[in-house]
Motif scaffolding. Structure first.
Motif, PDB file in Angstrom:
ATOM      1  N   TYR A 161      10.361 -72.015 -59.457  1.00 27.48           N
ATOM      2  CA  TYR A 161       8.990 -72.443 -59.755  1.00 27.48           C
ATOM      3  C   TYR A 161       8.744 -73.871 -59.267  1.00 27.48           C
ATOM      4  O   TYR A 161       7.740 -74.147 -58.598  1.00 27.48           O
ATOM      5  N   SER A 164       8.474 -74.005 -55.571  1.00 27.06           N
ATOM      6  CA  SER A 164       7.212 -73.478 -55.039  1.00 27.06           C
ATOM      7  C   SER A 164       6.106 -74.528 -55.095  1.00 27.06           C
ATOM      8  O   SER A 164       5.226 -74.555 -54.238  1.00 27.06           O
ATOM      9  N   LYS A 167       6.852 -76.884 -52.193  1.00 32.79           N
ATOM     10  CA  LYS A 167       6.963 -76.179 -50.910  1.00 32.79           C
ATOM     11  C   LYS A 167       8.375 -76.272 -50.313  1.00 32.79           C
ATOM     12  O   LYS A 167       8.557 -76.433 -49.121  1.00 32.79           O
ATOM     13  N   ARG A 169      12.365 -74.322 -50.338  1.00 30.73           N
ATOM     14  CA  ARG A 169      12.858 -72.947 -50.372  1.00 30.73           C
ATOM     15  C   ARG A 169      13.182 -72.604 -51.823  1.00 30.73           C
ATOM     16  O   ARG A 169      14.114 -73.149 -52.408  1.00 30.73           O
ATOM     17  N   TRP A 170      12.407 -71.696 -52.402  1.00 32.38           N
ATOM     18  CA  TRP A 170      12.506 -71.365 -53.818  1.00 32.38           C
ATOM     19  C   TRP A 170      13.880 -70.830 -54.192  1.00 32.38           C
ATOM     20  O   TRP A 170      14.400 -71.122 -55.254  1.00 32.38           O
TER      21      TRP A 170
END
Length: 193
Positions: A161, A164, A167, A169-170
Motif C-alpha cells: 500500500y 503504491s 509509485k 514496486r509494490w
C-alpha cells in the motif's frame, strides 16, 4: 450517519490529514503485527497449551498498543494543533477560538488519533484468529504458523500500500515489510528462554 462517514472519508483523503493518518496507521499497524508475532511465537515456545490463552495474551497486548496509539497521538496532535493555532493567531493578530480553523484542526486530531489506534488493533487482533480454532481446526503449532503467516501477510499489504502511494514496486516493498515478521519469528525461536 452517512454524512458523518462521508465527512470522515473526505478528511482522511485531504492532504493535511491523509498522509499523517496513513503514517500513524501503518507505523502502528506494523508495531501491532510484529508484537503479535512475538506474542504468538513466544506463547507457543513457552509451553502455553491453549489457544484461548494465546488470544488473551494477544488481546492484552492489543489493548496496550491501541491505547498507546490513540493516547500518544492525541497528545502529540493536541500540542501541534495548539502551537499552529498560536502561531496563526500571532500572525493574524486575531483570536481563533471557536472558529472553523480550530474545528478543522480538532477534527484532524481526532482522525489521526483514531487511525493511530486502529493500526495496531488490526495488526495484532487479526492474526490471533487461528487460535480461536485451536483444538478443532488447528493444533497449537499450526495455529502459530498460520498466525505468523497472517501477520506477515498484513505487513506485506502495508508495504504494498505504501509503495503504491509513492509509485514504487509494490511487491518489493511488500516483501521488505513482510520480511520483518519472519525475522521477528526467527529471533524469538533462537532467543534464550
Amino acid at each position: 450517519m452517512a454524512d458523518s462517514e462521508q465527512s470522515l472519508t473526505e478528511r482522511i483523503d485531504t492532504d493535511m490529514v491523509g498522509p499523517i493518518a496513513r503514517r500513524y496507521f501503518v507505523s502502528n499497524g506494523f508495531d501491532g503485527a510484529l508484537t503479535g508475532v512475538g506474542v504468538t511465537v513466544g506463547a507457543y515456545l513457552s509451553g502455553i497449551e491453549e489457544g484461548l490463552t494465546v488470544v488473551s495474551l494477544g488481546l492484552a497486548a492489543a489493548v496496550g498498543l491501541t491505547t498507546s496509539g490513540v493516547w500518544s497521538v492525541w497528545e502529540i496532535e493536541r500540542a501541534e494543533m495548539r502551537a499552529e493555532i498560536q502561531e496563526t493567531e500571532e500572525a493574524m493578530l486575531a483570536d481563533l477560538s471557536d472558529t472553523q480553523i480550530e474545528r478543522d484542526k480538532m477534527e484532524n486530531q481526532v482522525v489521526n488519533a483514531l487511525m493511530s489506534g486502529l493500526g495496531p488493533l488490526l495488526g495484532l487482533v487479526v492474526p490471533l484468529t487461528p487460535f480461536l480454532f485451536e483444538g478443532t481446526v488447528f493444533s497449537l503449532f499450526l495455529a502459530t504458523l498460520v498466525s505468523v503467516g497472517m501477520a506477515v501477510g498484513i505487513l506485506f499489504v502495508f508495504g504494498a500500500y505504501m509503495a503504491s502511494i509513492s509509485k514504487q514496486r509494490w511487491y518489493i516493498a511488500g516483501i521488505r515489510m513482510g520480511l520483518a515478521g519472519i525475522v521477528v519469528a526467527v529471533l524469538n525461536v533462537f532467543l534464550p528462554g
